[in-house]
Scaffold this motif. Structure first.
Motif, PDB file in Angstrom:
ATOM      1  N   GLN A 174      82.506  36.974 -24.016  1.00 33.40           N
ATOM      2  CA  GLN A 174      82.123  35.983 -23.008  1.00 33.40           C
ATOM      3  C   GLN A 174      80.750  35.364 -23.246  1.00 33.40           C
ATOM      4  OE1 GLN A 174      82.303  38.165 -19.379  1.00 33.40           O
ATOM      5  NE2 GLN A 174      84.476  38.654 -19.581  1.00 33.40           N
ATOM      6  N   VAL A 175      79.901  36.031 -23.989  1.00 32.10           N
ATOM      7  CA  VAL A 175      78.500  35.621 -24.084  1.00 32.10           C
ATOM      8  C   VAL A 175      78.323  34.228 -24.685  1.00 32.10           C
ATOM      9  CG1 VAL A 175      77.990  36.685 -26.336  1.00 32.10           C
ATOM     10  CG2 VAL A 175      76.163  36.408 -24.665  1.00 32.10           C
ATOM     11  N   CYS A 176      79.103  33.853 -25.669  1.00 32.05           N
ATOM     12  CA  CYS A 176      78.896  32.571 -26.347  1.00 32.05           C
ATOM     13  C   CYS A 176      79.179  31.378 -25.444  1.00 32.05           C
ATOM     14  CB  CYS A 176      79.739  32.501 -27.621  1.00 32.05           C
ATOM     15  SG  CYS A 176      79.243  33.748 -28.830  1.00 32.05           S
ATOM     16  N   GLY A 177      80.039  31.568 -24.456  1.00 36.44           N
ATOM     17  CA  GLY A 177      80.307  30.505 -23.501  1.00 36.44           C
ATOM     18  C   GLY A 177      79.101  30.179 -22.633  1.00 36.44           C
ATOM     19  N   LYS A 178      78.133  31.075 -22.593  1.00 39.26           N
ATOM     20  CA  LYS A 178      76.937  30.892 -21.775  1.00 39.26           C
ATOM     21  C   LYS A 178      75.718  30.476 -22.598  1.00 39.26           C
ATOM     22  CE  LYS A 178      78.565  34.627 -18.797  1.00 39.26           C
ATOM     23  NZ  LYS A 178      78.973  33.959 -17.597  1.00 39.26           N
ATOM     24  N   MET A 179      75.929  30.156 -23.887  1.00 36.02           N
ATOM     25  CA  MET A 179      74.796  29.906 -24.781  1.00 36.02           C
ATOM     26  C   MET A 179      74.451  28.431 -24.981  1.00 36.02           C
ATOM     27  SD  MET A 179      73.583  32.830 -25.456  1.00 36.02           S
ATOM     28  CE  MET A 179      72.436  32.403 -26.735  1.00 36.02           C
ATOM     29  N   GLY A 180      75.135  27.520 -24.330  1.00 38.92           N
ATOM     30  CA  GLY A 180      74.801  26.100 -24.441  1.00 38.92           C
ATOM     31  C   GLY A 180      74.886  25.606 -25.873  1.00 38.92           C
ATOM     32  N   LEU A 181      73.775  25.055 -26.365  1.00 36.75           N
ATOM     33  CA  LEU A 181      73.743  24.497 -27.718  1.00 36.75           C
ATOM     34  C   LEU A 181      73.891  25.556 -28.802  1.00 36.75           C
ATOM     35  CD1 LEU A 181      70.891  21.856 -27.321  1.00 36.75           C
ATOM     36  CD2 LEU A 181      73.352  21.440 -27.411  1.00 36.75           C
TER      37      LEU A 181
ATOM     38  N   SER B 179      67.994  32.198 -32.709  1.00 34.14           N
ATOM     39  CA  SER B 179      69.364  32.143 -32.182  1.00 34.14           C
ATOM     40  C   SER B 179      69.929  33.544 -32.012  1.00 34.14           C
ATOM     41  CB  SER B 179      70.268  31.348 -33.125  1.00 34.14           C
ATOM     42  OG  SER B 179      69.819  30.041 -33.271  1.00 34.14           O
ATOM     43  N   CYS B 180      69.714  34.375 -32.995  1.00 30.66           N
ATOM     44  CA  CYS B 180      70.205  35.750 -32.949  1.00 30.66           C
ATOM     45  C   CYS B 180      69.581  36.504 -31.782  1.00 30.66           C
ATOM     46  CB  CYS B 180      69.897  36.463 -34.267  1.00 30.66           C
ATOM     47  SG  CYS B 180      70.423  38.196 -34.278  1.00 30.66           S
TER      48      CYS B 180
ATOM     49  N   THR C 235      70.917  35.377 -28.428  1.00 30.34           N
ATOM     50  CA  THR C 235      72.296  35.822 -28.237  1.00 30.34           C
ATOM     51  C   THR C 235      72.351  37.302 -27.892  1.00 30.34           C
ATOM     52  OG1 THR C 235      73.112  34.148 -29.782  1.00 30.34           O
ATOM     53  CG2 THR C 235      74.556  36.026 -29.348  1.00 30.34           C
ATOM     54  N   ILE C 236      71.651  38.124 -28.650  1.00 26.82           N
ATOM     55  CA  ILE C 236      71.677  39.575 -28.419  1.00 26.82           C
ATOM     56  C   ILE C 236      71.035  39.912 -27.086  1.00 26.82           C
ATOM     57  CG2 ILE C 236      70.968  41.843 -29.292  1.00 26.82           C
ATOM     58  CD1 ILE C 236      73.166  40.396 -30.960  1.00 26.82           C
ATOM     59  N   GLN C 237      69.953  39.221 -26.737  1.00 25.75           N
ATOM     60  CA  GLN C 237      69.294  39.475 -25.452  1.00 25.75           C
ATOM     61  C   GLN C 237      70.231  39.146 -24.289  1.00 25.75           C
ATOM     62  OE1 GLN C 237      66.129  40.940 -25.023  1.00 25.75           O
ATOM     63  NE2 GLN C 237      67.098  41.171 -23.031  1.00 25.75           N
ATOM     64  N   LYS C 238      70.922  38.016 -24.387  1.00 27.30           N
ATOM     65  CA  LYS C 238      71.872  37.642 -23.334  1.00 27.30           C
ATOM     66  C   LYS C 238      73.002  38.667 -23.272  1.00 27.30           C
ATOM     67  CE  LYS C 238      72.309  33.604 -21.907  1.00 27.30           C
ATOM     68  NZ  LYS C 238      72.023  33.093 -20.574  1.00 27.30           N
ATOM     69  N   LEU C 239      73.470  39.122 -24.427  1.00 26.31           N
ATOM     70  CA  LEU C 239      74.521  40.133 -24.479  1.00 26.31           C
ATOM     71  C   LEU C 239      74.055  41.429 -23.820  1.00 26.31           C
ATOM     72  CD1 LEU C 239      77.342  40.954 -25.495  1.00 26.31           C
ATOM     73  CD2 LEU C 239      76.278  41.550 -27.667  1.00 26.31           C
TER      74      LEU C 239
ATOM     75  N   ARG D  16      79.030  32.297 -31.793  1.00 29.61           N
ATOM     76  CA  ARG D  16      80.388  32.724 -32.156  1.00 29.61           C
ATOM     77  C   ARG D  16      80.432  33.286 -33.576  1.00 29.61           C
ATOM     78  NH1 ARG D  16      83.697  27.687 -29.511  1.00 29.61           N
ATOM     79  NH2 ARG D  16      83.627  28.473 -27.394  1.00 29.61           N
ATOM     80  N   ILE D  17      79.730  32.629 -34.476  1.00 28.92           N
ATOM     81  CA  ILE D  17      79.688  33.098 -35.869  1.00 28.92           C
ATOM     82  C   ILE D  17      79.021  34.468 -35.936  1.00 28.92           C
ATOM     83  CG2 ILE D  17      78.722  32.649 -38.156  1.00 28.92           C
ATOM     84  CD1 ILE D  17      79.048  29.614 -37.464  1.00 28.92           C
ATOM     85  N   LEU D  18      77.910  34.602 -35.225  1.00 29.60           N
ATOM     86  CA  LEU D  18      77.167  35.856 -35.208  1.00 29.60           C
ATOM     87  C   LEU D  18      78.022  36.995 -34.664  1.00 29.60           C
ATOM     88  CD1 LEU D  18      74.153  37.027 -35.450  1.00 29.60           C
ATOM     89  CD2 LEU D  18      74.130  36.751 -32.985  1.00 29.60           C
ATOM     90  N   ILE D  19      78.640  36.775 -33.522  1.00 28.79           N
ATOM     91  CA  ILE D  19      79.452  37.817 -32.886  1.00 28.79           C
ATOM     92  C   ILE D  19      80.658  38.179 -33.758  1.00 28.79           C
ATOM     93  CG2 ILE D  19      80.934  38.350 -30.902  1.00 28.79           C
ATOM     94  CD1 ILE D  19      77.931  38.489 -30.250  1.00 28.79           C
TER      95      ILE D  19
END
Length: 134
Positions: free
Chosen positions: A85-92, A58-59, A62-66, A98-101
């Motif tokens: 904005q990144v978490c809105g694009k993470m689906g499941l 998951s991490c 998320t970081i790769q998408k960021l 959100r917690i990570l960020i």
């Protein structure tokens, strides 16, 4: 007063009907699956590995998408803006994202600005184990 006592008694029977009738308490109601201590330990280790693997994956996603959203313009402002904005694009993975960020934004910004990969960032924030420890 007696109505409340009756409601409390009925709710106790509804919550644990089998335990109330059998006279067992919740601690002694564990199922005996016939598993040895070694098998239980192995199951616990497997569950822990799966949990660590899920956190790490998951991490990294998320970081790769960021990093992809920020592109080559890795400034504190651009990373912070993309992070919002990144978490809105993470689906499941929206909630873990959100917690990570929210928890690690400062370190994530520093690491991305330092040119670290998603794997390195996740090791720094202890979401993944270092490749040397595996």
């Amino acid at each position: 007063m007696t109505l409340w006592a009756l409601v409390l008694l009925v709710s106790a029977f509804l919550i644990t009907p089998g335990l109330a009738v059998s006279g067992l308490d919740p601690e002694s109601a564990d199922l005996d699956l016939g598993l040895s201590e070694a098998e239980l330990l192995q199951d616990n280790l497997l569950a822990e590995r799966w949990n660590v693997g899920f956190r790490c994956t998951s991490c990294k996603k998320t970081i790769q998408k960021l990093e992809n959203m920020v592109g080559t313009e890795a400034s504190k402002e651009s990373i912070s803006q993309a992070a919002s904005q990144v978490c809105g694009k993470m689906g499941l993975l929206k909630v873990p994202c959100r917690i990570l960020i929210k928890t690690f934004l400062k370190v994530i910004v520093q690491d991305i600005m330092a040119g670290k990969s998603a794997s390195e960032v996740c090791v720094d924030i202890k979401m993944c184990k270092s490749a040397g420890l595996i």
